[in-house]
Write a protein that holds these residues in place. Structure first.
Motif, PDB file in Angstrom:
ATOM      1  N   ALA A 100      36.333  48.662  49.356  1.00 25.19           N
ATOM      2  CA  ALA A 100      35.896  49.572  48.176  1.00 25.19           C
ATOM      3  C   ALA A 100      34.563  49.920  48.626  1.00 25.19           C
ATOM      4  O   ALA A 100      33.918  50.932  48.241  1.00 25.19           O
ATOM      5  CB  ALA A 100      35.845  48.882  46.837  1.00 25.19           C
ATOM      6  N   GLY A 101      33.624  48.847  48.899  1.00 19.32           N
ATOM      7  CA  GLY A 101      32.218  49.240  49.345  1.00 19.32           C
ATOM      8  C   GLY A 101      32.360  50.664  50.508  1.00 19.32           C
ATOM      9  O   GLY A 101      31.407  51.449  50.332  1.00 19.32           O
ATOM     10  N   GLN A 102      33.020  50.173  51.679  1.00 18.59           N
ATOM     11  CA  GLN A 102      32.980  51.687  52.597  1.00 18.59           C
ATOM     12  C   GLN A 102      33.373  52.738  51.974  1.00 18.59           C
ATOM     13  O   GLN A 102      33.084  53.897  52.419  1.00 18.59           O
ATOM     14  CB  GLN A 102      34.021  51.038  53.652  1.00 18.59           C
ATOM     15  N   MET A 103      34.524  52.707  51.082  1.00 15.66           N
ATOM     16  CA  MET A 103      34.868  53.893  50.441  1.00 15.66           C
ATOM     17  C   MET A 103      33.996  54.550  49.517  1.00 15.66           C
ATOM     18  O   MET A 103      33.597  55.956  49.566  1.00 15.66           O
ATOM     19  CB  MET A 103      36.083  53.677  49.468  1.00 15.66           C
ATOM     20  N   GLY A 171      41.792  54.703  44.532  1.00 19.62           N
ATOM     21  CA  GLY A 171      41.817  55.752  43.505  1.00 19.62           C
ATOM     22  C   GLY A 171      40.782  55.544  42.396  1.00 19.62           C
ATOM     23  O   GLY A 171      39.879  56.670  42.140  1.00 19.62           O
ATOM     24  N   GLY A 172      40.448  54.370  42.290  1.00 14.69           N
ATOM     25  CA  GLY A 172      39.126  54.069  41.437  1.00 14.69           C
ATOM     26  C   GLY A 172      38.212  54.415  42.094  1.00 14.69           C
ATOM     27  O   GLY A 172      37.199  54.898  41.319  1.00 14.69           O
ATOM     28  N   CYS A 173      37.905  54.113  43.384  1.00 15.63           N
ATOM     29  CA  CYS A 173      36.603  54.567  44.011  1.00 15.63           C
ATOM     30  C   CYS A 173      36.464  56.185  44.030  1.00 15.63           C
ATOM     31  O   CYS A 173      35.470  56.813  43.842  1.00 15.63           O
ATOM     32  CB  CYS A 173      36.584  54.213  45.383  1.00 15.63           C
ATOM     33  N   LEU A 199      35.268  46.375  40.286  1.00 16.84           N
ATOM     34  CA  LEU A 199      36.794  47.178  40.475  1.00 16.84           C
ATOM     35  C   LEU A 199      37.815  46.160  41.010  1.00 16.84           C
ATOM     36  O   LEU A 199      38.847  46.128  40.631  1.00 16.84           O
ATOM     37  CB  LEU A 199      36.581  48.492  41.346  1.00 16.84           C
ATOM     38  N   VAL A 200      37.443  45.608  42.059  1.00 18.94           N
ATOM     39  CA  VAL A 200      38.326  44.468  42.805  1.00 18.94           C
ATOM     40  C   VAL A 200      38.693  43.630  41.950  1.00 18.94           C
ATOM     41  O   VAL A 200      39.891  42.982  41.724  1.00 18.94           O
ATOM     42  CB  VAL A 200      37.760  43.911  44.160  1.00 18.94           C
ATOM     43  N   ASP A 201      37.918  42.810  41.010  1.00 14.30           N
ATOM     44  CA  ASP A 201      38.007  41.713  40.367  1.00 14.30           C
ATOM     45  C   ASP A 201      39.308  42.097  39.165  1.00 14.30           C
ATOM     46  O   ASP A 201      40.181  41.468  38.869  1.00 14.30           O
ATOM     47  CB  ASP A 201      36.863  41.180  39.615  1.00 14.30           C
TER      48      ASP A 201
END
Length: 210
Positions: A100-103, A171-173, A199-201
């Protein structure tokens, strides 16, 4: 095409026709300008003229390096769009937070607008579409491997949908980037790490084993 009678080069440019090496600083300026123009205006208004004005170089100098605007955009994207790295920390939560961080970094970074434009418009640009397809495929394989390893380790429930889980995170990112007003991008960009964790949690709450 001959450029023998091109107008004089702008400041910092190099006369490649005379056999002197290309100036990497001009390349960087042009590729940065190409990302900005494409990100702001899309493919329909992406022109060599617009890129040359933004970069502060002569149009002929761009054509010495790239034969047309499609090749220019392809080089720009290859130089500035970073593929998702293969991640395997041994923890699905940490893997997905890094994913998620990369995105988020790609969507909020200096070329973030170009990246999001690319997702929507790549199919309209034949010379770029195949390269983007390959990039997407490598990203999908890396992301799906994260989830499959987690299922095999017993971190996720058996039968967890790989597609739905990744759709929710990726999609959230993307939605986070698209929904953020321009005047808030800088401030929001400072909190990307916290958002990735939240988001991940949130997504893992429904699929974590046990």
């Amino acid at each position: 095409m001959s450029f023998t009678n091109d107008p004089p080069h702008g400041p910092g440019e190099v006369n490649s026709v005379a056999g002197r090496p290309r100036d990497p600083e001009v390349d960087r300026r042009v590729l940065r300008a190409a990302a900005e123009v494409f990100g702001e205006d899309g493919w329909g208004r992406f022109t060599v003229d617009a890129v040359a004005r933004r970069a502060g170089v002569g149009k002929a100098s761009i054509y010495l390096r790239w034969p047309n605007k499609k090749e220019l955009l392809a080089s720009c994207l290859e130089a500035r769009v970073t593929p998702v790295a293969d991640i395997d920390t041994g923890s699905v939560r940490e893997d997905l937070v890094q994913l998620a961080g990369q995105m988020l970094t790609s969507f909020f970074g200096a070329s973030g607008r170009a990246t999001t434009r690319l997702l929507m418009e790549a199919d309209r640009i034949p010379e770029v579409a195949e390269r983007v397809k390959e990039l997407r495929q490598s990203q999908v394989l890396a992301a799906r491997a994260i989830v499959r390893r987690a299922i095999a380790r017993g971190e996720l429930k058996p039968g967890t949908s790989v597609t739905l889980l990744l759709d929710a995170i990726v999609g959230g990112c993307l939605n986070h980037a698209l929904a953020t007003p321009d005047d808030l991008r800088g401030r929001v960009g400072e909190g990307l790490t916290d958002y990735a964790v939240q988001l991940v949690d949130f997504v893992l709450g429904g699929v974590t084993a046990g």
